[in-house]
Design a protein around this motif. Structure first.
Motif: not given
Length: 160
Positions: A134-140, A67-68, A73-78
């Motif tokens: 984490c945010k879109p295009d940003m891994h923490r 989902r968005e 509702a975060p998601w990490c691209g990494r």
């Protein structure tokens, strides 16, 4: 002791052969299967399992159930750099294979949705979950909890 017929079924009066119970146990107790769960794997075996998980996550899970991404509702691209996410997703993938693969019950997919999908995705995408920060295009990277180096249950340290 058990007895096993030495003749084919249907041949009445066939002699029987006695089997030693220890031999039966030895036959059943072949070398144990290697652990399936990804956290037990290392080196190339871990890399291979992570690649399979990545393919499933990117080509099945996220296109259908991803989902968005929002702050709540975060998601990490990494995601593969978060050990908790790897562990949770691998468990979800193993359940997927067992409940939706060949030979599974017709109700398997419904069971997978009910028993596994929501719980894992809610835990991963919680604002306090592994992707917090984490945010879109940003891994923490996450800081793991600090653990004292002293083992409270081990032998006392030797005097120096």
């Amino acid at each position: 002791m058990s007895t096993m017929p030495t003749e084919k079924p249907g041949q009445l009066g066939a002699e029987t052969e006695e089997l030693d119970p220890e031999e039966e146990e030895e036959e059943e107790e072949e070398s144990p299967a290697p652990p399936q769960f990804i956290l037990y794997k290392q080196g190339p075996e871990y890399t291979h399992a992570l690649r399979q998980l990545t393919l499933w996550t990117h080509h099945v899970l996220l296109p259908v159930y991803g989902r968005e991404v929002t702050s709540s509702a975060p998601w990490c691209g990494r995601w593969w750099e978060h050990p908790e996410a790897v562990a949770q997703l691998h468990g979800l993938w193993l359940a997927w294979g067992e409940l939706t693969g060949p030979g599974s019950d017709k109700s398997g997919p419904a069971s997978w949705h009910r028993d596994y999908l929501a719980a894992v995705m809610d835990a991963l995408r919680s604002p306090q979950g592994p992707f917090a920060g984490c945010k879109p295009d940003m891994h923490r990277p996450k800081q793991t909890p600090v653990v004292d180096a002293v083992d409270p249950f081990g032998p006392p340290p030797r005097p120096v």
